[in-house]
Scaffold this motif. Sequence first.
Motif, PDB file in Angstrom:
ATOM      1  N   ASN A 129      25.181  46.744  31.258  1.00 14.53           N
ATOM      2  CA  ASN A 129      25.315  46.909  32.709  1.00 14.53           C
ATOM      3  C   ASN A 129      23.980  47.161  33.395  1.00 14.53           C
ATOM      4  O   ASN A 129      23.823  46.870  34.573  1.00 14.53           O
ATOM      5  N   THR A 130      23.016  47.699  32.671  1.00 11.35           N
ATOM      6  CA  THR A 130      21.697  47.952  33.252  1.00 11.35           C
ATOM      7  C   THR A 130      20.801  46.722  33.158  1.00 11.35           C
ATOM      8  O   THR A 130      19.678  46.748  33.656  1.00 11.35           O
ATOM      9  N   LYS A 131      21.280  45.644  32.538  1.00 12.08           N
ATOM     10  CA  LYS A 131      20.471  44.447  32.327  1.00 12.08           C
ATOM     11  C   LYS A 131      20.965  43.250  33.142  1.00 12.08           C
ATOM     12  O   LYS A 131      20.586  42.117  32.876  1.00 12.08           O
ATOM     13  N   PRO A 152      34.104  39.482  31.984  1.00 15.33           N
ATOM     14  CA  PRO A 152      34.896  40.629  32.424  1.00 15.33           C
ATOM     15  C   PRO A 152      34.711  41.798  31.442  1.00 15.33           C
ATOM     16  O   PRO A 152      34.431  41.595  30.264  1.00 15.33           O
ATOM     17  N   ASN A 153      34.878  43.012  31.969  1.00 18.99           N
ATOM     18  CA  ASN A 153      34.745  44.190  31.103  1.00 18.99           C
ATOM     19  C   ASN A 153      36.007  44.378  30.261  1.00 18.99           C
ATOM     20  O   ASN A 153      36.902  43.526  30.261  1.00 18.99           O
ATOM     21  N   ASN A 154      36.096  45.502  29.587  1.00 21.40           N
ATOM     22  CA  ASN A 154      37.238  45.744  28.697  1.00 21.40           C
ATOM     23  C   ASN A 154      38.552  45.993  29.441  1.00 21.40           C
ATOM     24  O   ASN A 154      39.603  46.087  28.824  1.00 21.40           O
ATOM     25  N   LYS A 155      38.498  46.069  30.768  1.00 20.26           N
ATOM     26  CA  LYS A 155      39.712  46.191  31.587  1.00 20.26           C
ATOM     27  C   LYS A 155      40.066  44.864  32.249  1.00 20.26           C
ATOM     28  O   LYS A 155      40.996  44.783  33.039  1.00 20.26           O
ATOM     29  N   GLY A 156      39.281  43.817  31.944  1.00 21.56           N
ATOM     30  CA  GLY A 156      39.524  42.501  32.516  1.00 21.56           C
ATOM     31  C   GLY A 156      38.937  42.320  33.904  1.00 21.56           C
ATOM     32  O   GLY A 156      39.280  41.373  34.599  1.00 21.56           O
ATOM     33  N   LEU A 157      38.049  43.227  34.312  1.00 21.18           N
ATOM     34  CA  LEU A 157      37.458  43.182  35.643  1.00 21.18           C
ATOM     35  C   LEU A 157      35.965  42.873  35.564  1.00 21.18           C
ATOM     36  O   LEU A 157      35.317  43.143  34.549  1.00 21.18           O
ATOM     37  N   ILE A 158      35.424  42.358  36.653  1.00 23.05           N
ATOM     38  CA  ILE A 158      33.980  42.152  36.749  1.00 23.05           C
ATOM     39  C   ILE A 158      33.348  43.520  36.991  1.00 23.05           C
ATOM     40  O   ILE A 158      33.817  44.286  37.836  1.00 23.05           O
ATOM     41  N   SER A 159      32.280  43.821  36.270  1.00 24.16           N
ATOM     42  CA  SER A 159      31.649  45.140  36.401  1.00 24.16           C
ATOM     43  C   SER A 159      31.072  45.319  37.802  1.00 24.16           C
ATOM     44  O   SER A 159      30.717  44.341  38.486  1.00 24.16           O
ATOM     45  N   ALA A 160      30.951  46.555  38.232  1.00 23.81           N
ATOM     46  CA  ALA A 160      30.397  46.867  39.556  1.00 23.81           C
ATOM     47  C   ALA A 160      28.968  46.350  39.676  1.00 23.81           C
ATOM     48  O   ALA A 160      28.555  45.884  40.746  1.00 23.81           O
ATOM     49  N   GLU A 161      28.208  46.398  38.597  1.00 24.42           N
ATOM     50  CA  GLU A 161      26.824  45.929  38.611  1.00 24.42           C
ATOM     51  C   GLU A 161      26.759  44.419  38.827  1.00 24.42           C
ATOM     52  O   GLU A 161      25.939  43.929  39.606  1.00 24.42           O
ATOM     53  N   ASP A 162      27.616  43.674  38.133  1.00 26.42           N
ATOM     54  CA  ASP A 162      27.683  42.219  38.327  1.00 26.42           C
ATOM     55  C   ASP A 162      28.141  41.894  39.742  1.00 26.42           C
ATOM     56  O   ASP A 162      27.583  41.006  40.401  1.00 26.42           O
ATOM     57  N   GLU A 163      29.150  42.593  40.202  1.00 24.83           N
ATOM     58  CA  GLU A 163      29.678  42.352  41.547  1.00 24.83           C
ATOM     59  C   GLU A 163      28.586  42.565  42.598  1.00 24.83           C
ATOM     60  O   GLU A 163      28.404  41.733  43.496  1.00 24.83           O
ATOM     61  N   LYS A 164      27.843  43.643  42.482  1.00 22.05           N
ATOM     62  CA  LYS A 164      26.763  43.939  43.426  1.00 22.05           C
ATOM     63  C   LYS A 164      25.723  42.828  43.430  1.00 22.05           C
ATOM     64  O   LYS A 164      25.321  42.343  44.493  1.00 22.05           O
ATOM     65  N   ALA A 165      25.287  42.410  42.243  1.00 26.01           N
ATOM     66  CA  ALA A 165      24.273  41.356  42.146  1.00 26.01           C
ATOM     67  C   ALA A 165      24.789  40.039  42.734  1.00 26.01           C
ATOM     68  O   ALA A 165      24.050  39.342  43.442  1.00 26.01           O
ATOM     69  N   LEU A 166      26.046  39.698  42.468  1.00 25.52           N
ATOM     70  CA  LEU A 166      26.608  38.443  42.976  1.00 25.52           C
ATOM     71  C   LEU A 166      26.750  38.453  44.493  1.00 25.52           C
ATOM     72  O   LEU A 166      26.455  37.460  45.159  1.00 25.52           O
ATOM     73  N   LEU A 167      27.179  39.583  45.048  1.00 26.56           N
ATOM     74  CA  LEU A 167      27.305  39.673  46.506  1.00 26.56           C
ATOM     75  C   LEU A 167      25.939  39.633  47.185  1.00 26.56           C
ATOM     76  O   LEU A 167      25.775  39.008  48.238  1.00 26.56           O
ATOM     77  N   GLU A 168      24.941  40.277  46.583  1.00 26.21           N
ATOM     78  CA  GLU A 168      23.583  40.228  47.126  1.00 26.21           C
ATOM     79  C   GLU A 168      23.015  38.810  47.015  1.00 26.21           C
ATOM     80  O   GLU A 168      22.315  38.344  47.920  1.00 26.21           O
ATOM     81  N   PHE A 169      23.315  38.122  45.920  1.00 26.53           N
ATOM     82  CA  PHE A 169      22.891  36.726  45.767  1.00 26.53           C
ATOM     83  C   PHE A 169      23.496  35.867  46.866  1.00 26.53           C
ATOM     84  O   PHE A 169      22.814  35.057  47.492  1.00 26.53           O
TER      85      PHE A 169
END
Length: 75
Positions: free
Chosen positions: A18-20, A47-64
Amino acid sequence: MRLSVKSTSKWFWHEDENTKVKTAAQLFDLYLKSVGRGANLLLNVPPNNKGLISAEDEKALLEFKSLRDQQFAVN
Protein backbone atom coordinates in the motif's frame (compact mmCIF):
# COMPACT_ATOMS: atom_id res chain seq x y z
CA MET A 1 0.45 -2.59 -28.92
CA ARG A 2 -0.14 -2.44 -25.19
CA LEU A 3 1.57 -1.49 -21.98
CA SER A 4 0.68 -3.74 -19.07
CA VAL A 5 1.71 -2.38 -15.65
CA LYS A 6 0.93 -2.82 -11.98
CA SER A 7 -0.26 -0.12 -9.60
CA THR A 8 2.30 -1.45 -7.09
CA SER A 9 5.38 -3.63 -7.44
CA LYS A 10 3.44 -6.93 -7.32
CA TRP A 11 0.58 -8.35 -9.38
CA PHE A 12 -1.52 -9.37 -6.37
CA TRP A 13 -2.56 -7.32 -3.35
CA HIS A 14 -0.30 -7.37 -0.32
CA GLU A 15 -0.87 -5.01 2.60
CA ASP A 16 2.79 -4.01 2.66
CA GLU A 17 2.45 -2.79 -0.95
CA ASN A 18 0.00 0.00 0.00
CA THR A 19 2.94 2.35 0.52
CA LYS A 20 4.30 1.55 -2.97
CA VAL A 21 1.29 2.60 -5.05
CA LYS A 22 2.23 4.61 -8.14
CA THR A 23 1.51 8.32 -7.78
CA ALA A 24 -0.90 10.25 -9.97
CA ALA A 25 2.09 11.82 -11.73
CA GLN A 26 3.61 8.39 -12.42
CA LEU A 27 0.27 7.12 -13.75
CA PHE A 28 -0.10 10.18 -15.97
CA ASP A 29 3.41 9.67 -17.34
CA LEU A 30 2.55 6.03 -18.15
CA TYR A 31 -0.68 7.23 -19.78
CA LEU A 32 1.13 9.71 -22.01
CA LYS A 33 3.80 7.18 -22.98
CA SER A 34 1.25 4.50 -23.87
CA VAL A 35 -2.11 5.94 -24.92
CA GLY A 36 -0.39 9.08 -26.19
CA ARG A 37 1.60 6.90 -28.59
CA GLY A 38 -1.33 4.81 -29.78
CA ALA A 39 -1.05 1.88 -27.36
CA ASN A 40 -3.48 0.52 -24.79
CA LEU A 41 -2.69 1.01 -21.11
CA LEU A 42 -3.61 -2.02 -19.04
CA LEU A 43 -3.28 -1.06 -15.38
CA ASN A 44 -3.54 -3.87 -12.87
CA VAL A 45 -5.20 -2.59 -9.68
CA PRO A 46 -5.67 -5.64 -7.47
CA PRO A 47 -8.52 -5.82 -4.98
CA ASN A 48 -7.58 -6.30 -1.33
CA ASN A 49 -8.52 -9.30 0.80
CA LYS A 50 -12.06 -7.89 1.19
CA GLY A 51 -12.52 -7.61 -2.58
CA LEU A 52 -12.20 -3.82 -2.55
CA ILE A 53 -9.75 -1.39 -4.13
CA SER A 54 -7.41 -0.09 -1.43
CA ALA A 55 -7.76 3.52 -0.27
CA GLU A 56 -4.23 4.23 -1.51
CA ASP A 57 -5.02 2.96 -5.03
CA GLU A 58 -8.31 4.83 -5.05
CA LYS A 59 -6.61 8.09 -4.08
CA ALA A 60 -3.93 7.73 -6.76
CA LEU A 61 -6.51 6.86 -9.45
CA LEU A 62 -8.78 9.79 -8.59
CA GLU A 63 -5.80 12.18 -8.58
CA PHE A 64 -4.70 10.74 -11.94
CA LYS A 65 -8.18 11.37 -13.37
CA SER A 66 -8.10 14.94 -12.10
CA LEU A 67 -4.64 15.49 -13.58
CA ARG A 68 -5.72 14.04 -16.92
CA ASP A 69 -8.94 16.09 -16.97
CA GLN A 70 -6.98 19.30 -16.23
CA GLN A 71 -4.38 18.56 -18.90
CA PHE A 72 -6.96 17.90 -21.61
CA ALA A 73 -9.65 20.40 -20.55
CA VAL A 74 -8.95 22.49 -23.64
CA ASN A 75 -8.53 20.68 -26.92
